[in-house]
Design a protein around this motif. Sequence first.
Motif, mmCIF file in Angstrom:
data_model
loop_
_atom_site.group_PDB
_atom_site.id
_atom_site.type_symbol
_atom_site.label_atom_id
_atom_site.label_comp_id
_atom_site.label_asym_id
_atom_site.label_seq_id
_atom_site.Cartn_x
_atom_site.Cartn_y
_atom_site.Cartn_z
ATOM 1 N N LEU A 1 28.792 75.893 38.789
ATOM 2 C CA LEU A 1 29.843 76.414 39.660
ATOM 3 C C LEU A 1 30.558 77.568 38.967
ATOM 4 C CD1 LEU A 1 31.242 73.018 41.001
ATOM 5 C CD2 LEU A 1 29.557 74.535 42.060
ATOM 6 N N TYR A 2 30.788 77.414 37.667
ATOM 7 C CA TYR A 2 31.227 78.527 36.821
ATOM 8 C C TYR A 2 30.864 78.199 35.369
ATOM 9 C CZ TYR A 2 35.384 75.563 35.982
ATOM 10 O OH TYR A 2 36.226 74.526 35.672
ATOM 11 N N TYR A 3 30.681 79.246 34.590
ATOM 12 C CA TYR A 3 30.315 79.083 33.188
ATOM 13 C C TYR A 3 30.706 80.369 32.447
ATOM 14 C CZ TYR A 3 27.391 77.699 29.162
ATOM 15 O OH TYR A 3 26.924 77.343 27.919
ATOM 16 N N TYR A 4 31.745 80.282 31.623
ATOM 17 C CA TYR A 4 32.216 81.449 30.877
ATOM 18 C C TYR A 4 32.265 81.152 29.382
ATOM 19 C CZ TYR A 4 33.758 83.299 35.391
ATOM 20 O OH TYR A 4 33.798 83.761 36.684
ATOM 21 N N ARG A 5 31.937 82.188 28.584
ATOM 22 C CA ARG A 5 32.137 82.140 27.141
ATOM 23 C C ARG A 5 33.048 83.297 26.763
ATOM 24 N NH1 ARG A 5 26.435 79.896 26.480
ATOM 25 N NH2 ARG A 5 25.637 81.990 26.908
ATOM 26 N N VAL B 1 35.534 74.952 21.831
ATOM 27 C CA VAL B 1 35.561 76.109 20.939
ATOM 28 C C VAL B 1 34.655 75.857 19.745
ATOM 29 C CG1 VAL B 1 37.623 75.268 19.702
ATOM 30 C CG2 VAL B 1 37.015 77.691 19.595
ATOM 31 N N VAL B 2 33.937 76.905 19.334
ATOM 32 C CA VAL B 2 33.124 76.861 18.120
ATOM 33 C C VAL B 2 33.777 77.785 17.103
ATOM 34 C CG1 VAL B 2 30.889 77.387 17.074
ATOM 35 C CG2 VAL B 2 30.986 76.337 19.341
ATOM 36 N N GLU C 1 45.232 80.089 23.853
ATOM 37 C CA GLU C 1 46.063 80.708 24.897
ATOM 38 C C GLU C 1 45.511 82.076 25.294
ATOM 39 O OE1 GLU C 1 50.714 82.073 25.718
ATOM 40 O OE2 GLU C 1 50.121 81.274 23.764
ATOM 41 N N LYS C 2 45.120 82.880 24.304
ATOM 42 C CA LYS C 2 44.564 84.211 24.584
ATOM 43 C C LYS C 2 43.229 84.098 25.324
ATOM 44 C CE LYS C 2 46.906 86.543 20.761
ATOM 45 N NZ LYS C 2 47.773 87.384 21.610
ATOM 46 N N ALA C 3 42.417 83.108 24.954
ATOM 47 C CA ALA C 3 41.127 82.902 25.631
ATOM 48 C C ALA C 3 41.345 82.493 27.084
ATOM 49 C CB ALA C 3 40.313 81.840 24.890
ATOM 50 N N GLU C 4 42.310 81.610 27.331
ATOM 51 C CA GLU C 4 42.579 81.135 28.697
ATOM 52 C C GLU C 4 43.158 82.235 29.578
ATOM 53 O OE1 GLU C 4 43.037 76.318 28.101
ATOM 54 O OE2 GLU C 4 44.871 77.515 28.213
ATOM 55 N N LYS C 5 43.937 83.151 28.986
ATOM 56 C CA LYS C 5 44.480 84.273 29.753
ATOM 57 C C LYS C 5 43.377 85.229 30.209
ATOM 58 C CE LYS C 5 49.229 84.482 28.002
ATOM 59 N NZ LYS C 5 50.201 85.243 27.177
ATOM 60 N N ASP D 1 31.799 81.496 8.604
ATOM 61 C CA ASP D 1 31.577 82.898 8.231
ATOM 62 C C ASP D 1 32.808 83.717 8.629
ATOM 63 O OD1 ASP D 1 30.804 85.548 7.966
ATOM 64 O OD2 ASP D 1 28.825 85.256 8.853
ATOM 65 N N PRO D 2 33.509 84.340 7.671
ATOM 66 C CA PRO D 2 34.735 85.072 7.986
ATOM 67 C C PRO D 2 34.531 86.295 8.886
ATOM 68 C CG PRO D 2 34.072 85.478 5.710
ATOM 69 C CD PRO D 2 33.194 84.382 6.223
ATOM 70 N N SER D 3 33.292 86.752 9.025
ATOM 71 C CA SER D 3 33.019 87.935 9.859
ATOM 72 C C SER D 3 32.729 87.581 11.317
ATOM 73 C CB SER D 3 31.833 88.716 9.285
ATOM 74 O OG SER D 3 30.625 87.966 9.410
ATOM 75 N N ARG D 4 32.752 86.295 11.627
ATOM 76 C CA ARG D 4 32.362 85.851 12.971
ATOM 77 C C ARG D 4 33.559 85.592 13.891
ATOM 78 N NH1 ARG D 4 27.670 82.804 13.154
ATOM 79 N NH2 ARG D 4 28.318 82.348 15.287
ATOM 80 N N THR D 5 33.336 85.766 15.179
ATOM 81 C CA THR D 5 34.345 85.464 16.198
ATOM 82 C C THR D 5 34.355 83.972 16.512
ATOM 83 O OG1 THR D 5 32.735 85.895 17.950
ATOM 84 C CG2 THR D 5 34.163 87.732 17.315
ATOM 85 N N TYR D 6 35.443 83.506 17.112
ATOM 86 C CA TYR D 6 35.495 82.163 17.678
ATOM 87 C C TYR D 6 34.939 82.254 19.096
ATOM 88 C CZ TYR D 6 38.488 80.122 14.021
ATOM 89 O OH TYR D 6 38.969 79.646 12.832
ATOM 90 N N VAL D 7 34.149 81.265 19.480
ATOM 91 C CA VAL D 7 33.558 81.270 20.819
ATOM 92 C C VAL D 7 34.148 80.120 21.629
ATOM 93 C CG1 VAL D 7 31.433 81.252 22.168
ATOM 94 C CG2 VAL D 7 31.415 82.203 19.839
ATOM 95 N N PHE D 8 34.951 80.471 22.640
ATOM 96 C CA PHE D 8 35.531 79.481 23.551
ATOM 97 C C PHE D 8 34.630 79.366 24.773
ATOM 98 C CE2 PHE D 8 38.993 80.921 20.935
ATOM 99 C CZ PHE D 8 39.802 79.807 20.768
ATOM 100 N N ARG D 9 34.678 78.200 25.422
ATOM 101 C CA ARG D 9 33.781 77.975 26.558
ATOM 102 C C ARG D 9 34.458 77.134 27.624
ATOM 103 N NH1 ARG D 9 28.341 74.350 26.137
ATOM 104 N NH2 ARG D 9 29.767 72.698 26.779
ATOM 105 N N THR D 10 34.121 77.422 28.872
ATOM 106 C CA THR D 10 34.502 76.542 29.969
ATOM 107 C C THR D 10 33.385 76.553 31.000
ATOM 108 O OG1 THR D 10 36.223 75.996 31.591
ATOM 109 C CG2 THR D 10 35.741 78.335 31.298
#
Length: 396
Positions: A110-114, A81-82, A66-70, A86-95
């Motif tokens: 046309l669009y590409y966001y991470r 999502v990846v 939800e936070k990623a989509e906002k 590793d506890p020090s790493r972020t989650y990487v969402f993609r569309t």
Amino acid sequence: MKLKFRKIAYQLHLWLGLTSGLIVVIMAATGCILVFEEELKHIVHPNRYYVENIGRKKLSLAELTEKAEKALPEGLKVKRVVMPSDPSRTYVFRTLKMDNDAWTYWGTYLYYYRIYVDPYTGKVQEVEDAKKDFFEIVLDLHRRLLLGEKIGKAITGYSTLIFAIILLSGLVIWYPRKMSKAMLKGMFFIKISANWKRINYDAHNVLGFYAIIPLLLISYSALIWSFEDVDIWVKNTLNGNIPIEKKTKSTIPSEEFSNRENILNLIGNTMEKGLKDKKSALVNFPRSEEGTYYAELTYDGRQYRNEHFNFDQYSGDILKSQSYKNKNIGYGTALRERNYDLHTGSILGLTTRIIYFLAAIIALSLPITGFIIYLNKKKKKPKHKKNKVVFPTHHQ
């Protein structure tokens, strides 16, 4: 007969090399850059990939989605999502959305966001317009020459086929007609004490020989991606009589569905539990009403070493689960699942990645050294001068 075959191999090697040399140089140079893409990205953009503080508990996958989509432009939804272990790493969402009929790189995407999200706080650390990412541009140059899916992919696909023929014909030329000690030494070693022309000639022959196996493996795996018919034929031939599995589908409910949050949390919890002895988890979101959540737990840096699942998008039920250790999938399917690692050199870990990196550097040099050999031979050819008529002195 052998001499004729050798001459044909030489002509193929020469003219195919001259026509495809520039494309081979581009693909090899971009391949060198991409071998260590992940490591370089983490060094260049640590703020994207690492959290500020490691928390005690992560937020649910539904909350993080939800936070990623906002953070995305209005109307866009997360498609993948990846989740690293590793506890020090972020989650990487993609569309992303692609137009495969476009003629250029900029038109293809046309669009590409991470979106990089701290899994403990839900803080969006960065929204990246991946179309402008250096490595994404290099990847498209490698795959399509920035000329779109139809034109660019066709050019690189046929260039890869030509390159494979060049490698095999080069092997025929490399093997001498008459074997001797001097010939044997020249086949495997570069004579550093010789003049520059000889060094260039040896570099082309000797380095080309040492790189031929990894370069043929790279070419084969690229052809599998480039030509669907080749992919199907190889898979079906090696699978033999093993029946083809039907595509897994979700069962569309009769009433209105509004349980996405619970389904995401169920999948997220399943992946988190499985991450304990793995490298990362990946979840692809459904793209249609009958689509499933495809989830993958990867053991290490080799993509094929995974466990994957298909979840019904409406009930959360596991419709299919499979491990790479499953021996009943068929040799063709097993080989196809290893194609990415075969192409990138991850198949045996860091060792093969380094070998592939060196092979790519050699591939980059081969069209250049080959062209120099061609120019040197052209200069050596005697120019046919017209016969001048010399008159006897008494005619003057």
